[in-house]
Write an enzyme that holds these catalytic residues in place. Structure first.
Site, PDB file in Angstrom:
ATOM      1  N   PRO A  67       0.767  -1.369  -0.046  1.00  0.00           N
ATOM      2  CA  PRO A  67      -0.036   0.050  -0.172  1.00  0.00           C
ATOM      3  C   PRO A  67       0.941   1.250  -0.122  1.00  0.00           C
ATOM      4  CG  PRO A  67       0.224  -1.016   2.250  1.00  0.00           C
ATOM      5  CD  PRO A  67       0.848  -1.801   1.334  1.00  0.00           C
TER       6      PRO A  67
ATOM      7  N   CYS B 275       3.242   3.427   8.637  1.00  0.00           N
ATOM      8  CA  CYS B 275       3.603   4.900   7.862  1.00  0.00           C
ATOM      9  C   CYS B 275       4.315   5.763   8.454  1.00  0.00           C
ATOM     10  CB  CYS B 275       2.032   5.504   7.306  1.00  0.00           C
ATOM     11  SG  CYS B 275       2.548   7.074   6.352  1.00  0.00           S
TER      12      CYS B 275
ATOM     13  N   LYS C 287       0.272  -4.177   9.414  1.00  0.00           N
ATOM     14  CA  LYS C 287       1.479  -3.888   8.721  1.00  0.00           C
ATOM     15  C   LYS C 287       2.270  -2.747   9.784  1.00  0.00           C
ATOM     16  CE  LYS C 287       3.791  -2.260   4.382  1.00  0.00           C
ATOM     17  NZ  LYS C 287       4.707  -0.962   4.761  1.00  0.00           N
TER      18      LYS C 287
ATOM     19  N   ASN D  66       9.108  -6.605   4.165  1.00  0.00           N
ATOM     20  CA  ASN D  66       8.961  -5.399   3.331  1.00  0.00           C
ATOM     21  C   ASN D  66      10.188  -4.479   3.322  1.00  0.00           C
ATOM     22  OD1 ASN D  66       6.972  -2.395   3.497  1.00  0.00           O
ATOM     23  ND2 ASN D  66       7.804  -3.290   1.665  1.00  0.00           N
TER      24      ASN D  66
ATOM     25  N   ARG E  80       8.552   0.766  -3.304  1.00  0.00           N
ATOM     26  CA  ARG E  80       9.109   1.727  -4.185  1.00  0.00           C
ATOM     27  C   ARG E  80       9.855   0.951  -5.357  1.00  0.00           C
ATOM     28  NH1 ARG E  80      13.136   4.549  -0.771  1.00  0.00           N
ATOM     29  NH2 ARG E  80      13.227   2.696   0.440  1.00  0.00           N
TER      30      ARG E  80
END
Length: 335
Positions: A20, A103, A142, A203, A228
């Site tokens: 995401p 995030c 996450k 990740n 990315r």
């Protein structure tokens, strides 16, 4: 590799997932990644309160693509809104809900959401519990390794999250305070694997086939998430998933195939956002595609062409230049 990856009752077709990414993994991008065979694609981060209150832009982020599981990532700081948003998303037909506690963006963490929640695990658990209890869907989580290098608490949060009903965990191998600096620490993710029995996805910094193999080896994870590395390469998660399943390294699109893909994506963005918004959002994708084309081509794409592609407000001109210049590129196999 013969491993498989499941989220509750859902078995994924392979081990590679599109991350995401706000401003990137929107519906047009997810459609492309899913079509290229990504094991799963995840929506942009959806702010739970804004979603429940009916904000149109936020609700757009939660739309489903045609192929694969419909996975929506929720963010928030209040259990009430997380639970309410989960119910609405479930009612709209989502298959999986992912909770964002990773995030690092200041506008998110300053609102005590995203990775800021790793500073208060008791509060983080109230959000997890509210989401899990609100729906009869698999809920995933996450996170990062921790807030900073003095508070590496991902194993503890993962352990408590599993006890609360989380069915899969993804860990980005950096702390929040690292943002995206340095290299992701894949070995540090292994401590989370040791702490849980549900599947784990690693990740951070996966840019191709060899990275995926090393990431799985060092982390002990069950799958990889690509963020990315998929900029300008919506095919990458699918290609990596295919490689992990078969050992075959598929070539990246080049030439006419790449030109057609860029035009398809460009037109999809204009259709999805309207011409004004689509033109603005398309610029970064065009830049990434140009970088890929430039690295693969035998000829140099002039700077003036790049400038025109990045700034033109005339879709016909952009499409014409893509048709003229992208076919000079060649297919290549990613590392």
């Amino acid at each position: 590799m013969t491993k498989s990856l499941s989220i509750g009752r859902h078995k994924l077709p392979n081990l590679a997932v599109l991350a995401p990414m706000s401003g990137v993994s929107d519906l047009p991008f997810r459609k492309l990644a899913a079509r290229f065979g990504a094991g799963m694609v995840v929506s942009e981060m959806v702010a739970s309160e804004s979603f429940v209150r009916g904000d149109a832009e936020t609700q757009m982020r939660a739309e489903a693509q045609e192929n694969g599981l419909h996975v929506v990532q929720l963010a928030g700081r209040e259990a009430r809104w997380m639970g309410e948003a989960a119910k609405v998303i479930s009612g709209l037909g989502a298959d999986v809900i992912d909770i964002n506690m990773g995030c690092p963006a200041k506008k998110v963490t300053s609102g005590y959401s995203g990775s800021a929640l790793m500073r208060d695990l008791d509060h983080a658990l109230t959000l997890i519990e509210a989401t899990v209890e609100a729906v009869d869907l698999p809920v995933t989580l996450k996170m990062r390794l921790g807030w900073d290098d003095k508070s590496i608490n991902a194993p503890e949060l993962a352990r408590r999250a599993e006890a609360a009903g989380i069915q899969l965990i993804t860990v980005h191998g950096r702390t929040r305070c690292q943002f995206y600096k340095g290299r992701a620490d894949w070995q540090a993710i292994a401590a989370v694997k040791d702490a849980i029995s549900v599947p784990l996805i690693a990740n951070g910094d996966c840019k191709g086939f060899d990275d995926a193999l090393t990431m799985l080896e060092q982390s002990g994870a069950d799958g990889v998430m690509i963020g990315r590395g998929a900029y300008g390469r919506p095919w990458l998660p699918g290609h990596v998933g295919h490689f992990l399943a078969t050992g075959e390294r598929l070539a990246e699109p080049g030439g006419r195939k790449l030109a057609d893909l860029v035009i398809e994506h460009y037109e999809a963005l204009l259709s999805h956002y309207g011409q004004e918004g689509g033109l603005r959002i398309a610029r970064k994708h065009l830049g990434w595609y140009l970088d890929i084309a430039q690295s693969a081509g035998d000829n140099h794409i002039p700077a003036v062409i790049r400038q025109t592609l990045m700034t033109s407000k005339q879709p016909a001109d952009v499409i014409r230049l893509v048709n003229e210049w992208f076919p000079i590129t060649n297919e290549r196999t990613a590392a």
